[in-house]
Motif scaffolding. Structure first.
Motif, PDB file in Angstrom:
ATOM      1  N   ASP A 154      -1.494 -44.643   9.003  1.00 29.51           N
ATOM      2  CA  ASP A 154      -1.329 -43.166   9.493  1.00 29.51           C
ATOM      3  C   ASP A 154      -0.019 -42.592   9.106  1.00 29.51           C
ATOM      4  O   ASP A 154       0.712 -41.722   9.703  1.00 29.51           O
ATOM      5  CB  ASP A 154      -1.436 -42.953  10.910  1.00 29.51           C
ATOM      6  CG  ASP A 154      -3.062 -43.096  11.159  1.00 29.51           C
ATOM      7  OD1 ASP A 154      -3.753 -42.635  10.168  1.00 29.51           O
ATOM      8  OD2 ASP A 154      -3.304 -43.325  12.354  1.00 29.51           O
ATOM      9  N   THR A 155       0.855 -43.459   8.376  1.00 31.54           N
ATOM     10  CA  THR A 155       2.342 -42.973   7.908  1.00 31.54           C
ATOM     11  C   THR A 155       1.952 -42.122   6.653  1.00 31.54           C
ATOM     12  O   THR A 155       1.231 -42.368   5.718  1.00 31.54           O
ATOM     13  CB  THR A 155       3.082 -44.200   7.119  1.00 31.54           C
ATOM     14  OG1 THR A 155       3.181 -45.065   8.278  1.00 31.54           O
ATOM     15  CG2 THR A 155       4.715 -43.809   7.120  1.00 31.54           C
ATOM     16  N   THR A 156       2.795 -41.063   6.572  1.00 32.46           N
ATOM     17  CA  THR A 156       2.616 -39.913   5.860  1.00 32.46           C
ATOM     18  C   THR A 156       3.998 -39.709   4.785  1.00 32.46           C
ATOM     19  O   THR A 156       5.034 -39.516   5.271  1.00 32.46           O
ATOM     20  CB  THR A 156       2.426 -38.502   6.275  1.00 32.46           C
ATOM     21  OG1 THR A 156       1.040 -38.515   7.155  1.00 32.46           O
ATOM     22  CG2 THR A 156       2.287 -37.476   5.064  1.00 32.46           C
ATOM     23  N   GLY A 170       6.443 -36.339  10.151  1.00 30.15           N
ATOM     24  CA  GLY A 170       5.977 -36.524  11.320  1.00 30.15           C
ATOM     25  C   GLY A 170       4.475 -35.765  11.353  1.00 30.15           C
ATOM     26  O   GLY A 170       4.183 -34.880  10.920  1.00 30.15           O
ATOM     27  N   ALA A 171       3.821 -35.955  12.587  1.00 31.15           N
ATOM     28  CA  ALA A 171       2.696 -35.492  13.176  1.00 31.15           C
ATOM     29  C   ALA A 171       2.780 -33.824  13.188  1.00 31.15           C
ATOM     30  O   ALA A 171       2.104 -33.068  12.977  1.00 31.15           O
ATOM     31  CB  ALA A 171       2.220 -36.036  14.581  1.00 31.15           C
ATOM     32  N   GLU A 172       4.080 -33.415  13.447  1.00 29.81           N
ATOM     33  CA  GLU A 172       4.351 -31.926  13.851  1.00 29.81           C
ATOM     34  C   GLU A 172       4.903 -31.233  12.410  1.00 29.81           C
ATOM     35  O   GLU A 172       5.222 -30.145  12.397  1.00 29.81           O
ATOM     36  CB  GLU A 172       5.103 -31.628  14.917  1.00 29.81           C
ATOM     37  CG  GLU A 172       4.681 -32.058  16.142  1.00 29.81           C
ATOM     38  CD  GLU A 172       5.526 -31.969  17.384  1.00 29.81           C
ATOM     39  OE1 GLU A 172       6.567 -31.227  17.237  1.00 29.81           O
ATOM     40  OE2 GLU A 172       5.076 -32.244  18.425  1.00 29.81           O
TER      41      GLU A 172
END
Length: 292
Positions: free
Chosen positions: A41-43, A64-66
């Motif tokens: 889940d690293t982008t 990050g997720a946001e």
């Protein structure tokens, strides 16, 4: 701070505070070009800020997720206009970060040519998606922070033609020697002995740069930096859109390999013209072109 940042037109950026300010400006102007989500889940994302046609800064990091961006590293890039090599290319990841080195088994140079991959996320995406990531060809380019212009070696039309024939014959021998041909190895050894003898005699009466037309040698301890002498085949004058500093984009032919070199105008001694030679230390990078 990246040593070759000044070659892209940032000679005034010298301190850590100035570097952080520059990164902020670049991110405001940059465009997201690549994105990769790996199984944990690293982008990984890449932003590119174009400073002039074909030249800019690549900013690599994690998203990050946001949607917030965390910069990991950056590097200046210069897109090479010409296919420099179609030889077999090996790509390997660097130990400490998501960057890659490429190695060409290029017998024209006489060494394994190692370069910094300028489109690393493109390679990683193809590999993760099980797409074709075999390298078809490489467009080489580089940056220099110090260079000189040398006058060309005067040659007759016959000498130029003989040099082309000799180069073709030598490349054929190198290719044969690479595949274990003992006769080719012996011919190359004898040729090198004769060449050393001729150069030694000429050095007693002539300047070394009137004898050596071009050269390509590793420089220092970093494997992607080289000392070169090559003929200028083309010149573009670029302007950094942020600092307004001038940069030369020189198309160089060295050991029958064509590539581009970017150098800040203030760092180049002499006036570049087509037919003259460039001498300097360079950081070599390359854009991978894939099969399929």
């Amino acid at each position: 701070m990246h040593k070759f940042l000044r070659a892209a037109g940032f000679q005034g950026c010298r301190t850590r505070r100035e570097e952080e300010g520059l990164q902020s400006i670049l991110l405001q102007r940059a465009v997201k070009t690549e994105k990769l989500v790996v199984p944990d889940d690293t982008t990984y994302v890449e932003y590119r800020c174009e400073l002039a046609p074909g030249m800019g800064i690549s900013l690599m990091g994690e998203e990050g997720a946001e949607g917030d961006f965390h910069l990991d590293h950056y590097f200046p890039y210069l897109d090479g206009e010409n296919v420099s090599s179609q030889e077999e290319c090996t790509v390997q990841r660097h130990t400490e970060r998501e960057t890659y080195a490429g190695m060409l088994d290029e017998y024209k140079v006489g060494i394994s040519l190692i370069f910094y991959v300028s489109n690393p996320l493109d390679y990683r995406i193809r590999k993760e998606r099980k797409e074709a990531y075999q390298v078809r060809s490489v467009n080489l380019s580089g940056f220099s922070v110090e260079g000189k212009i040398l006058l060309p070696i005067q040659k007759t039309a016959r000498q130029i033609e003989m040099a082309k024939v000799a180069s073709i014959n030598r490349n054929s021998l190198l290719e044969a020697a690479k595949h274990g041909d003992e006769d080719a190895m012996e011919s190359l050894t004898i040729e090198d002995i004769d060449l050393y003898s001729k150069v030694s005699r000429r050095l007693t009466k002539e300047d070394v740069y009137s004898i050596i037309e071009s050269c390509f040698m590793p420089y220092g301890v970093e494997c992607d930096q080289y000392s070169i002498i090559g003929e200028i085949k083309g010149i573009r004058e670029l302007t950094n859109q942020i600092t307004k500093e001038g940069v030369y984009d020189l198309t160089i032919e060295c050991n029958d390999i064509l590539f581009n070199i970017g150098i800040n105008k203030v760092d180049l001694l002499g006036e570049p013209k087509v037919g003259r030679r460039f001498k300097g230390q360079i950081w070599m990078m390359g854009r991978l072109n894939f099969q399929g």
